[in-house]
Design a protein around this motif. Structure first.
Motif, PDB file in Angstrom:
ATOM      1  N   ARG B 113       0.803  -1.215   0.000  1.00 55.77           N
ATOM      2  CA  ARG B 113       0.000   0.000   0.000  1.00 55.77           C
ATOM      3  C   ARG B 113       0.838   1.269   0.000  1.00 55.77           C
ATOM      4  N   GLY B 114       2.135   1.167  -0.134  1.00 53.10           N
ATOM      5  CA  GLY B 114       2.947   2.385  -0.106  1.00 53.10           C
ATOM      6  C   GLY B 114       4.418   2.044  -0.054  1.00 53.10           C
ATOM      7  N   THR B 137       0.375   5.546   0.487  1.00 50.58           N
ATOM      8  CA  THR B 137       0.277   6.573  -0.541  1.00 50.58           C
ATOM      9  C   THR B 137      -1.164   6.854  -0.932  1.00 50.58           C
ATOM     10  N   LYS B 138      -2.062   5.895  -0.669  1.00 47.08           N
ATOM     11  CA  LYS B 138      -3.473   6.151  -0.948  1.00 47.08           C
ATOM     12  C   LYS B 138      -4.256   6.060   0.341  1.00 47.08           C
ATOM     13  N   PRO B 139      -5.348   6.791   0.580  1.00 48.45           N
ATOM     14  CA  PRO B 139      -5.886   7.828  -0.293  1.00 48.45           C
ATOM     15  C   PRO B 139      -5.021   9.096  -0.295  1.00 48.45           C
ATOM     16  N   GLU B 140      -4.257   9.290   0.779  1.00 52.49           N
ATOM     17  CA  GLU B 140      -3.312  10.412   0.737  1.00 52.49           C
ATOM     18  C   GLU B 140      -2.060   9.944   1.465  1.00 52.49           C
ATOM     19  N   VAL B 141      -1.024  10.693   1.352  1.00 51.60           N
ATOM     20  CA  VAL B 141       0.224  10.281   1.978  1.00 51.60           C
ATOM     21  C   VAL B 141       0.086  10.392   3.501  1.00 51.60           C
ATOM     22  N   GLN B 142       0.216   9.283   4.177  1.00 48.16           N
ATOM     23  CA  GLN B 142       0.135   9.329   5.636  1.00 48.16           C
ATOM     24  C   GLN B 142       1.002   8.218   6.217  1.00 48.16           C
ATOM     25  N   ILE B 143       1.390   8.416   7.477  1.00 48.56           N
ATOM     26  CA  ILE B 143       2.217   7.418   8.139  1.00 48.56           C
ATOM     27  C   ILE B 143       1.302   6.422   8.826  1.00 48.56           C
ATOM     28  N   GLN B 144       1.418   5.170   8.434  1.00 48.13           N
ATOM     29  CA  GLN B 144       0.564   4.160   9.048  1.00 48.13           C
ATOM     30  C   GLN B 144       1.123   3.770  10.416  1.00 48.13           C
ATOM     31  N   LEU B 162       5.214  16.422   5.045  1.00 43.67           N
ATOM     32  CA  LEU B 162       4.892  15.109   4.472  1.00 43.67           C
ATOM     33  C   LEU B 162       4.063  15.209   3.198  1.00 43.67           C
ATOM     34  N   GLN B 163       3.050  16.104   3.234  1.00 41.72           N
ATOM     35  CA  GLN B 163       2.161  16.182   2.078  1.00 41.72           C
ATOM     36  C   GLN B 163       2.824  16.858   0.892  1.00 41.72           C
ATOM     37  N   THR B 164       3.647  17.867   1.190  1.00 42.02           N
ATOM     38  CA  THR B 164       4.136  18.690   0.090  1.00 42.02           C
ATOM     39  C   THR B 164       5.456  18.185  -0.491  1.00 42.02           C
ATOM     40  N   ASP B 165       6.386  17.839   0.376  1.00 38.90           N
ATOM     41  CA  ASP B 165       7.708  17.519  -0.135  1.00 38.90           C
ATOM     42  C   ASP B 165       8.271  16.359   0.685  1.00 38.90           C
TER      43      ASP B 165
END
Lengths: 344, 296
Positions: B113-114, B137-144, B162-165
């Protein structure tokens, strides 16, 4: 030496298992080596404790030293108490240069300004854990050494572990002092409780084993080859392997944090055949489900391999370490599908 | 004759039909036979062909073996590398590449998933701990989930970058982790190697960004207690931003200079290295006292 202090020391020593008394006293460091050498450990614990009290009398022990002995005892045997986890919040983003001396000063000042009759003791440990012991009194009476609360705090973390035996009314005071001393501005109780302090730390500090996929092999885990009789054929070998794989993905490889229970408070509607007409009123069926075990997460981990449950296990059970809680409230899910979901 | 007479009783046409049928049968048989003979001939020809080919290959093989024996096993012409050898070489070079990435400090592996990132820390040639982050990476970039220590401001850094760069995010996080690992390593080294010079315990905190300790400084045959208070206000820096050295009130005024020098040393060099330099300075001082320069 104060009678109260003497009795307190005597009772604390009585709590310690006979073989460990020497070790604890040594850690305490209040009695000299010669004094410790003079103690006869072959007699009954009652007599040993009397001897220790006498030696403390020689050294004129006071309440402060007795309190330190108590902290040491609780640090070695923390699992005799129930610990709750509290989370603090702060708004600022500056780096916190945590100064232990400063922390102690602020904590004492804050607590004592609200309630003068308290005994406050601190002890710092190697793993950056700060133990605080508070013996509570009232505005009119001296601190009662048997009415104590203990706080464990790791600097520069937002989590505090509190064990409050009695006098829950003093809890807000304690929380306030902690928040002020550690430069946070808010504190709330988490839904996480257990006897095992280290496991609580493992859960919130995320120190339990998580399986991370890497290219670089860290350690080659030796798969234990069982001595299986070649004549025995496993019919469902692929299914067993699948179960092991899923279990590993969910629980990781290492030992699980130790929790004693998980509690689910259900506030969901009872679903029955309309013809059976069990409940006339459409109101939530209140129900409390409690799982208890000496080691809950390990037992959940072994459920599927033992064949007692289907893989994958319900996420309500497996999310406990991730969500850092073992008390849940389950409400009705408002949506298309009937069912329930966990409301954090 | 009698047969003909018998058939003429049924009719000439019937007789003719029968003859026709017989002729047809014979023709079929003939055709079959011819086909089989053709087949046989074809197979025989194929056999000949294959025999010829086999003889050809045998001759080739013998020739090559002769050549190998002559040249003593050396390759005469570049042989086609076997598929297995190519695969092994590929695996080796990919492993080396991955090792290289791991050594640079930031490496990653694609997951279902990423990505799973691994940040390795090191200080002065010693590899320290590695920390992992499972990023979706889906649905948005986040740390699991992650294994970053709780006192590193991961949420803050993630909120910013994290979201931008994501590169910047990893770089900043790596700086934090490496600096923390370096500070902790220095503090551990101080406690291990200079425990005889320290008085009491080293006071530190989880991030190792505030250290307070007392140490002995020899001077004129006596030993004075100095107190050092090191503040590391920059979370990405492994050297203190402030080093406050104070001595006991009964210390001679000359020691103030030493304190200033020590403060300087702490701000410039790693903790244990600074201590090393003190020891060396004191040694040379002792030597100077024993044999002052210019004496006969």
């Amino acid at each position: 030496m104060d009678e109260v202090v003497a009795e307190y020391i005597r009772r604390t020593v009585l709590k310690i298992p006979r073989d460990e008394i020497m070790g604890v006293l040594r850690k305490w460091g209040f009695l000299s080596e010669t004094q410790l050498g003079a103690i006869n450990f072959r007699q009954t614990k009652d007599s040993i404790s009397q001897e220790v009290v006498q030696l403390c009398e020689e050294n004129s022990a006071d309440v402060k030293q007795a309190a330190i002995l108590d902290i040491i005892y609780n640090n070695i045997y923390p699992n005799k108490r129930v610990w709750s986890v509290y989370q603090m919040k702060k708004t600022g983003e500056e780096t916190d240069l945590f100064d232990f001396t400063n922390f102690k000063k602020k904590f004492k000042r804050r607590l004592q300004s609200a309630l003068k009759n308290v005994t406050i003791s601190f002890r710092e440990y190697e793993d950056n854990a700060i133990w605080i012991r508070i013996a509570w009194g009232t505005p009119y009476t001296k601190p009662n050494q048997y009415k104590t609360s203990y706080v464990v705090y790791h600097s520069q973390t937002p989590y505090v572990f509190i064990s409050v035996s009695v006098l829950k009314s003093n809890l807000p005071l304690l929380c306030q002092a902690l928040v002020v001393a550690s430069n946070y501005h808010d504190i709330r109780e988490m839904e996480l409780r257990s006897h095992c302090l280290n496991s609580l730390k493992d859960i919130v500090f995320k120190r339990y084993s998580q399986n991370f996929q890497t290219h670089y092999p860290k350690q080659e885990k030796n798969v234990a080859t069982e001595n299986v009789d070649v004549r025995i054929i496993q019919e469902d070998k692929s299914e067993k392997e699948r179960i092991q794989r899923v279990n590993r993905e969910v629980f990781g490889d290492g030992p699980q944090p130790k929790l004693e229970f998980a509690q689910y408070k259900l506030e969901t509607m009872f679903k029955s055949d309309p013809k059976m007409d069990v409940l006339e009123k459409r109101e939530p069926f209140r129900c409390l489900v409690k799982f208890s075990s000496p080691d809950l997460l390990e037992s959940l981990k072994s459920l599927v391999p033992a064949g007692m449950a289907d893989a994958p296990l319900s996420p309500l059970l497996t999310c406990i370490p991730q969500k850092a809680r073992n008390y849940f409230k389950i409400r009705e899910r408002k949506g298309v599908l009937p069912g329930s979901f966990v409301r954090p | 004759m009698e047969e003909r007479k018998a058939y003429s009783r049924d009719g000439v046409l019937a007789h003719l039909e029968m003859l026709e049928a017989q002729a047809h049968e014979l023709a079929l048989k003939q055709e079959e036979k011819e086909q089989q003979e053709e087949k046989l001939a074809g197979l025989k020809a194929r056999v000949q062909e294959l025999r010829a080919r086999r003889d050809e290959l045998r001759a080739k093989l013998e020739l090559q073996q002769k050549r190998l024996l002559e040249k003593g096993g050396a390759e005469t012409h570049p042989e086609q590398p076997s598929a297995r050898a190519v695969l092994e070489w590929k695996i080796k070079s990919v492993k080396a590449l991955l090792q290289l990435f791991y050594l640079t400090g930031i490496s990653g592996k694609l997951t279902k998933r990423g990505v799973c990132f691994c940040i390795s820390t090191a200080y002065e040639g010693t590899y320290l701990e590695s920390y992992y982050l499972d990023v979706l990476t889906k649905p948005e970039v986040q740390i699991q989930r992650h294994s970053v220590p709780i006192f590193i401001p991961l949420e803050q850094i993630a909120k910013k970058y994290l979201q931008t760069d994501i590169r910047r995010f990893l770089s900043v996080l790596s700086d934090h982790l490496n600096a923390y690992a370096a500070r902790r390593y220095q503090a551990d080294q101080l406690q291990e190697r200079f425990s005889d010079r320290l008085e009491g315990t080293l006071q530190r905190n989880s991030l190792c960004n505030l250290l307070v300790f007392h140490y002995n400084v020899p001077s004129d045959g006596r030993s004075f207690l100095f107190t050092a208070r090191l503040l590391y206000a920059d979370p990405c820096c492994s050297l203190p931003t402030e080093a406050i050295i104070s001595c006991t009130p009964d210390a001679p005024a000359a020691l103030a200079e030493v304190a200033a020098a020590h403060s300087d040393a702490f701000r410039r060099a790693a903790l244990h290295k600074a201590f090393d330099s003190f020891s060396k300075a004191e040694e040379t001082q002792d030597e100077a006292l024993i044999s002052p320069p210019g004496s006969p």
